[in-house]
Design an enzyme around this catalytic site. Sequence first.
Site, PDB file in Angstrom:
ATOM      1  N   ASP A  59       1.329  -1.653  -0.265  1.00  0.00           N
ATOM      2  CA  ASP A  59       0.005  -0.116  -0.107  1.00  0.00           C
ATOM      3  C   ASP A  59       0.335   0.931  -0.178  1.00  0.00           C
ATOM      4  O   ASP A  59       2.417   1.258   0.843  1.00  0.00           O
ATOM      5  CB  ASP A  59      -0.518  -0.260   1.600  1.00  0.00           C
ATOM      6  CG  ASP A  59      -2.427  -0.646   0.613  1.00  0.00           C
ATOM      7  OD1 ASP A  59      -2.397  -2.033   0.432  1.00  0.00           O
ATOM      8  OD2 ASP A  59      -2.924  -0.996   2.824  1.00  0.00           O
ATOM      9  N   HIS A 110      -6.370   1.829  -4.415  1.00  0.00           N
ATOM     10  CA  HIS A 110      -6.828   1.974  -2.833  1.00  0.00           C
ATOM     11  C   HIS A 110      -7.805   3.440  -2.418  1.00  0.00           C
ATOM     12  O   HIS A 110      -7.756   3.865  -1.330  1.00  0.00           O
ATOM     13  CB  HIS A 110      -5.682   2.266  -1.932  1.00  0.00           C
ATOM     14  CG  HIS A 110      -4.871   1.839  -0.604  1.00  0.00           C
ATOM     15  ND1 HIS A 110      -6.304   1.253  -0.192  1.00  0.00           N
ATOM     16  CD2 HIS A 110      -4.172   2.811  -0.002  1.00  0.00           C
ATOM     17  CE1 HIS A 110      -5.352   0.544   1.305  1.00  0.00           C
ATOM     18  NE2 HIS A 110      -4.805   2.138   1.363  1.00  0.00           N
ATOM     19  N   HIS A 114      -8.431   8.171   0.035  1.00  0.00           N
ATOM     20  CA  HIS A 114      -7.539   7.511   1.162  1.00  0.00           C
ATOM     21  C   HIS A 114      -8.996   8.203   2.357  1.00  0.00           C
ATOM     22  O   HIS A 114      -8.375   8.149   3.577  1.00  0.00           O
ATOM     23  CB  HIS A 114      -6.571   7.573   1.890  1.00  0.00           C
ATOM     24  CG  HIS A 114      -5.544   6.229   2.435  1.00  0.00           C
ATOM     25  ND1 HIS A 114      -6.112   6.376   3.826  1.00  0.00           N
ATOM     26  CD2 HIS A 114      -5.299   5.252   1.564  1.00  0.00           C
ATOM     27  CE1 HIS A 114      -5.277   5.912   4.391  1.00  0.00           C
ATOM     28  NE2 HIS A 114      -5.478   4.844   3.654  1.00  0.00           N
ATOM     29  N   HIS A 209       4.217  -1.354   3.417  1.00  0.00           N
ATOM     30  CA  HIS A 209       4.311  -0.201   2.886  1.00  0.00           C
ATOM     31  C   HIS A 209       5.136  -0.234   2.282  1.00  0.00           C
ATOM     32  O   HIS A 209       6.280   0.048   2.616  1.00  0.00           O
ATOM     33  CB  HIS A 209       4.000   0.604   4.118  1.00  0.00           C
ATOM     34  CG  HIS A 209       1.974   0.660   4.550  1.00  0.00           C
ATOM     35  ND1 HIS A 209       1.754  -0.239   5.459  1.00  0.00           N
ATOM     36  CD2 HIS A 209       1.537   1.172   3.963  1.00  0.00           C
ATOM     37  CE1 HIS A 209       0.403  -0.118   5.980  1.00  0.00           C
ATOM     38  NE2 HIS A 209      -0.210   1.353   4.937  1.00  0.00           N
TER      39      HIS A 209
END
Length: 241
Positions: A59, A110, A114, A209
């Site tokens: 991510d 994603h 966000h 991440h």
Amino acid sequence: MFVNAYEKDILQASEENWGLGFGAEGQPPTANATAAELKQFDAYYIGDTGKKVIYLTFDAGYENGYTAAILDALKKHNVSATFFLVGNYMSTEPDMVKRMIEEGHNVANHTYNHPNMSKISSMEAFSKEIGDLETSFEGITGEKMVKYYRPPQGKYSESNLKMAKELGYKTFFWSLAYVDWYNDKQPTKEEAFKKLLGRIHPGAIVLLHSTSKTNSEILDELLTKWEEMGYSFGTLNDITG
């Protein structure tokens, strides 16, 4: 900002906050929804637990200077990953997005901003978050975005899962992650390996991440260690068929 929905050591009661409970080392965790319950919404958190295959995902809400090293390690090990990106990343790092695609990785959704998607109740607002990112990706690459979606912060609702499915998306949670997203509190190599080696399991969908300095420094060795444990690497495409 990413919150600590990414790692929970106890089973969560709320259906809007993805959580995992870990038991014996090397065994799949329990989650606050079963694979069967999720499948009706074309949603997944784990692959085939009978096979020693890892599905690696990243991510990224922004570029922190570490993605190139991560891509280098993936290329060295011939591992294809999925990068779940947001609108900021698309607008600021188009060349990195292109590199991900050119090197055989999936770039997935994603959302654009966000947000906490579990608070979004209308299809119009939900589809805008998804669609705006698709449009940005297509403008950069000239390609259609793969229809894989990861809820920001692991926050979701049943209606969200239904809306994602209606838009043709597969929703992906994860079965292994650790606290790697605080820039000023990065885990040590030893702390990272304790979680990522101790909790790896057959069929693991791993969330890391790409903003993490630690991840960029350990990934080559981590992939080697997983390989030495008998694991190979698949893609989310393998899970969805």
